[in-house]
Enzyme design. Sequence first.
Site, short mmCIF file in Angstrom:
data_model
loop_
_atom_site.label_atom_id
_atom_site.label_comp_id
_atom_site.label_asym_id
_atom_site.label_seq_id
_atom_site.Cartn_x
_atom_site.Cartn_y
_atom_site.Cartn_z
N ASP A 11 0.85 -1.19 0.00
CA ASP A 11 0.00 0.00 0.00
C ASP A 11 0.89 1.25 0.00
OD1 ASP A 11 -2.33 1.58 0.26
OD2 ASP A 11 -2.09 1.64 2.44
N ASP A 13 -0.46 4.98 0.83
CA ASP A 13 -0.82 5.98 1.83
C ASP A 13 -0.79 5.38 3.24
OD1 ASP A 13 -1.26 7.83 -0.21
OD2 ASP A 13 -3.33 7.19 -0.47
N ASP A 144 -2.18 -0.49 5.97
CA ASP A 144 -2.47 0.18 7.24
C ASP A 144 -3.97 0.38 7.48
OD1 ASP A 144 -2.62 2.33 5.23
OD2 ASP A 144 -2.71 3.69 6.96
#
Length: 200
Positions: A11, A13, A144
């Site tokens: 990922d 961001d 996250d």
Amino acid sequence: MKSRKPVIGVDLDGVCADFYGRMREIAAEWFERPLDSLTSDVSYGLGEWGISPGGYDSLHRFALHQRELFETMPMIPGARRYLRMLSDEGYHIRIITHRLFIHYSHASAVSQTVAWLDRHGIPYWDLCFMKEKSAVGADIYIEDNPANVEQLRNSGHTTICFANSTNRHVAPPRADSWAEVYRLITCRDDLLTDTHPSVT
């Protein structure tokens, strides 16, 4: 024949790029408030900054188009170093990000993303813009977003939760740094034998 090294689904961001730090700066400008009045200890959705459930899109458009959000975020320390190490060791880096959720903004989101990856020297073989990350086919995910972590794990995918204030409730395996991500991937006993639930 040499065994294939795993595909790492990464990922952006909150994992490679400091989304929350940069968005905090832009939100302070958007709301015309002092930066220190916006806490850095946020939950997913940024309600602590006074953003209503339906009020995020306007802020995001301003951040993307007027402040080049995806091109101006700082890199999370260690992302370049450890992704390069993994790539040099034969791991296949597959960037997976859901940045196309704002209609009619796709060209800006894609071009800023590619420019950011190139400027920061992040190695990758594939770049995927999609919401359903489990469809990408990575062997190990680094994520996250707590909902994404839960969905991936419930689908049987090995997923490292990259720790921040939005996902404190998510169970191991977790990583507080890229050094810890590297350790978990290259010494995979903690990942492959993990039987923890998605959340505590």
